[in-house]
Design a protein around this motif. Structure first.
Motif, PDB file in Angstrom:
ATOM      1  N   ASP A 287       0.842  -1.072   0.151  1.00 12.86           N
ATOM      2  CA  ASP A 287      -0.088   0.026   0.059  1.00 12.86           C
ATOM      3  C   ASP A 287       1.035   1.162   0.084  1.00 12.86           C
ATOM      4  O   ASP A 287       1.860   1.497   1.036  1.00 12.86           O
ATOM      5  CB  ASP A 287      -0.996  -0.021   1.137  1.00 12.86           C
ATOM      6  CG  ASP A 287      -2.050  -1.100   1.046  1.00 12.86           C
ATOM      7  OD1 ASP A 287      -2.343  -1.556   0.229  1.00 12.86           O
ATOM      8  OD2 ASP A 287      -2.713  -1.436   2.214  1.00 12.86           O
ATOM      9  N   LYS A 297      -7.536   2.749  -2.891  1.00 15.42           N
ATOM     10  CA  LYS A 297      -6.219   2.826  -2.068  1.00 15.42           C
ATOM     11  C   LYS A 297      -5.097   2.715  -3.275  1.00 15.42           C
ATOM     12  O   LYS A 297      -5.624   2.114  -4.494  1.00 15.42           O
ATOM     13  CB  LYS A 297      -5.808   2.007  -1.111  1.00 15.42           C
ATOM     14  CG  LYS A 297      -5.917   0.315  -1.606  1.00 15.42           C
ATOM     15  CD  LYS A 297      -5.621  -0.424  -0.475  1.00 15.42           C
ATOM     16  CE  LYS A 297      -5.442  -1.897  -0.739  1.00 15.42           C
ATOM     17  NZ  LYS A 297      -5.193  -2.799   0.521  1.00 15.42           N
ATOM     18  N   GLN A 299      -1.685   1.321  -4.525  1.00 17.50           N
ATOM     19  CA  GLN A 299      -0.584   0.307  -4.395  1.00 17.50           C
ATOM     20  C   GLN A 299       0.596   0.615  -5.156  1.00 17.50           C
ATOM     21  O   GLN A 299       0.668   0.966  -6.354  1.00 17.50           O
ATOM     22  CB  GLN A 299      -0.973  -1.063  -4.445  1.00 17.50           C
ATOM     23  CG  GLN A 299      -1.940  -1.571  -3.363  1.00 17.50           C
ATOM     24  CD  GLN A 299      -1.902  -3.146  -3.609  1.00 17.50           C
ATOM     25  OE1 GLN A 299      -1.874  -3.762  -4.512  1.00 17.50           O
ATOM     26  NE2 GLN A 299      -2.393  -3.559  -2.289  1.00 17.50           N
ATOM     27  N   CYS A 317     -10.967  -0.907  -1.986  1.00 18.72           N
ATOM     28  CA  CYS A 317     -10.657  -1.247  -0.479  1.00 18.72           C
ATOM     29  C   CYS A 317     -11.888  -0.919   0.428  1.00 18.72           C
ATOM     30  O   CYS A 317     -12.744  -0.266  -0.218  1.00 18.72           O
ATOM     31  CB  CYS A 317      -9.275  -0.687  -0.108  1.00 18.72           C
ATOM     32  SG  CYS A 317      -9.533   1.167  -0.103  1.00 18.72           S
TER      33      CYS A 317
END
Length: 669
Positions: A287, A297, A299, A317
């Motif tokens: 992350d 989110k 990554q 997420c």
């Protein structure tokens, strides 16, 4: 008429006697026939041993385990309690007649039980389900009624677990104008709770990736060839918890022309340059940004082989709003500088965050300046005291003289009184059985007379006293909310704090001291600590050790008494302030259906409360009235309360020694 009545009565008597004889004869015949039927056919007599097993069945209490069920990933603890009027060596066991796990057909036991009946375990996702539990206790006598059992219907509640990747998804290559169906996502993801899953994939520019919502089949088509892109597949359960795949590389290469043209072909290439193996990227993702309010989110995927640049992808997420608690401390003004060169204050977090990262200091060094009322002989205001709080910068020390040798005369009188009591006991020993209550009361009063004319000893600082009283009050408020053996653990901290913080003992005792070490230190300090207090200290600590080692003594009544006794001795060995005596009840009510022992212990507790308010006459009357109740107890009950009653007597003697004012005092200027 009278003759007829007599005849009827005679007939009835004869019939009753006849019936009784008939029943007796038939009973004898039945028993004899049964006895003969038990004899072997050979006609020989048989012998045997008839064993009787006399036992009271144990009683099993599982109420502590009936308070609630367990929850996945949370520690669960309860305790079985067995009792038996005959034996105390119990063996606990547990079995599971019915096991219905939600996500498994396994029938392994949910937990084991310790030798003292403690159940402690932390269930996981595998244990979610319903159970029928059979608890048993065996008293070891091996009779038919030696084992008692209780059923408990128990469940482990599920906590949602996110989906997870079973194995890495392989990289994919698609040809120009080709559509491939390389895999099913259900073969690569799983959910611990067997929940259905939906899938998503990060966006791409050069490929069209579709996921069939029914079969989880993945199709890939190149929108533009000679391109490479990286994607992450995500599994989503019905509660929006997610699980991500590895970084999957998707490539599309244009088909090269075979090059079969007429004409001369080019010559062979130059010689011998060798062939280098291509660099194959391998990515690890983590992350880069936390989950945001839009449930996405970022990554960052790093090629561990260094072949390619880092890849940043946005994946779904479940956003959980963080609760941020900002500490807000409110502190009192600094207290006075104490003789030990320290001043204190108290600080309270108004937001109740439960953290102390930004807590201000609560103690600091200071320069103590003596006064004329600090009970210490010291120097201040440019001069030194000639005595304690007198002479030098303070008022002149007074010369106190009694008009006659009162102390010596009183001691002489007391000797005659004691001698008279001894002679009286020797001459009246045969009558003691009838007058022992009155004699015990007289002895107690004589002891109090002997203990008079002493000064109160201030052995505990005001700050330490305040902390100890506050901790005692806090523990009293939690007695109905925590296990009693946990309350004893907290009491141990309090009594050890008191003993180690006495002004005479500081630096000589460590918090983990034992009884022998306490006796040794008190013996060293016998010149500064009065004998009656040393006796009380050793008895209190010995009683705590005894209670800690005997579960039958860990009762609410006993713990309430121990806390009140500790509060009393703290007040009687320190400077008392008005707020120390602020309390809702000045006398505890007698518990319903209290045993004889508990009644005595409750009376002792109320007597300590009277002592705290310096109601000495009330305390004496309560003590003397308890002697009569003590005589009515059984021997075992007397043994259980004797030490507590003895400590109360010494506490009354100590307060009696300094509370009363001198009888005659003449001051000389």
């Amino acid at each position: 008429m009278k003759s007829f009545s007599k005849t009827v009565i005679l007939i009835l008597v004869v019939l009753l006697i006849s019936q009784s004889m008939f029943v007796a004869i038939m009973t004898y015949r039945s028993v004899d026939d049964y006895r003969k039927s038990l004899m072997p056919s050979t006609g020989k007599a048989s012998t045997g041993v008839l064993t009787f097993c006399i036992n009271n069945a144990p009683t099993l209490d599982i109420s502590d385990c009936q308070q609630g069920n367990a929850t996945q990933d949370e520690e669960y603890e309860c305790e079985l309690n067995a009792s038996d009027i005959d034996y105390e060596n119990f063996t606990y066991s547990v079995s599971f007649p019915s096991i219905s796990r939600a996500f498994s057909n396994a029938t392994t036991a949910l937990f084991d039980i310790s030798s003292d009946g403690l159940v402690s375990f932390t269930p996981d996702n595998f244990d979610v389900g319903n159970y029928t539990i059979l608890f048993s206790v065996d008293d070891g006598v091996n009779c038919d009624n030696s084992i008692s059992s209780e059923y408990l219907y128990f469940s482990v509640a599920n906590v949602n677990d996110p989906p997870y990747l079973i194995t890495d998804i392989p990289d994919q290559s698609v040809g120009e104008d080709e559509v491939i169906y390389p895999f099913y996502l259900n073969n690569y993801f799983d959910d611990p709770d067997m929940d259905p899953m939906n899938y998503s994939v990060t966006s791409t520019e050069n490929f069209q990736i579709d996921i069939d919502s029914l079969t989880s089949s993945v199709s890939i088509r190149a929108l533009q060839c000679d391109a490479t892109e990286y994607v992450i597949f995500t599994a989503i359960d019905p509660y929006s918890d997610t699980g991500d795949s590895n970084l999957v590389t998707i490539t599309c290469d244009e088909e090269e022309d075979s090059g079969d043209d007429d004409g001369e072909g080019g010559g062979g290439g130059g010689g011998g340059g060798g062939t280098s193996l291509p660099c194959k990227p391998e990515y690890e993702c983590y992350d880069y940004f936390k989950c945001r309010k839009n449930n996405t989110k970022v990554q960052r995927c790093v090629d561990t082989n260094g072949c390619e640049n880092d890849v940043f992808l946005t994946v779904p997420c479940k956003y959980v709003e963080e609760i941020v608690c900002n500490e807000s401390w409110n502190c009192t003004e600094w207290g006075p500088c104490l003789p030990n060169g320290t001043q204190y204050r108290t600080c309270e977090d108004m937001n109740g965050c439960g953290t102390e990262e930004y807590k201000p200091l609560t103690s600091q060094e200071c320069i103590y300046i003596g006064t004329c009322d600090d009970s210490i002989q010291n120097c201040h205001d440019g001069a030194c005291e000639e005595g304690i709080d007198c002479g030098g910068p303070c008022p002149a020390c007074k010369s106190i003289q009694t008009p006659y040798p009162f102390e010596e005369e009183e001691k002489g009188i007391l000797i005659y009184i004691i001698t008279g009591i001894i002679l009286l006991l020797l001459t009246a020993i045969l009558l003691y059985h009838y007058f022992h209550k009155e004699i015990n009361a007289a002895l107690a009063k004589a002891g109090w007379i002997i203990s008079r004319r002493k000064k109160k000893q201030l052995l505990l600082s005001v700050e330490d006293k305040r902390k100890l009283l506050a901790d005692i009050k806090e523990l009293e408020g939690k007695l109905d909310k925590i296990e009693l053996h946990h309350a004893i653990d907290k009491y141990a901290v309090l009594i050890r704090f008191y003993m180690t913080n006495l002004t005479t003992n500081k630096g000589l005792l460590i918090p983990e001291f034992n009884t022998d070490e306490l006796k040794k230190v008190l013996e060293q300090k016998k010149a500064t600590i009065r004998e009656v207090l040393r006796r009380i200290f050793i008895s209190m600590f010995t009683h705590y050790i005894k209670v800690e080692g005997d579960k039958s003594l860990i009762t609410r009544t006993n713990i309430v008494l121990m806390l009140e006794e500790l509060r009393n001795i703290a007040l009687q060995t320190s400077k008392v302030e008005d707020e120390d005596l602020a309390r809702e009840l000045k006398e505890l009510p007698m518990p319903d259906k209290a045993s004889s022992t508990d009644k005595i212990l409750t009376h002792i507790t109320n007597t300590y409360i009277a002592l705290e308010y310096l109601e000495l006459d009330v305390a004496k009357k309560k003590y003397l009235s308890m002697l009569s109740e003590y005589e009515k107890l059984k021997v075992k009950e007397q043994e259980d309360v004797f030490e507590s009653l003895s400590r109360l007597y010494h506490n009354i003697s100590y307060v009696n020694s300094w509370l009363e004012k001198p009888i005659v005092v003449i001051a000389e200027n």
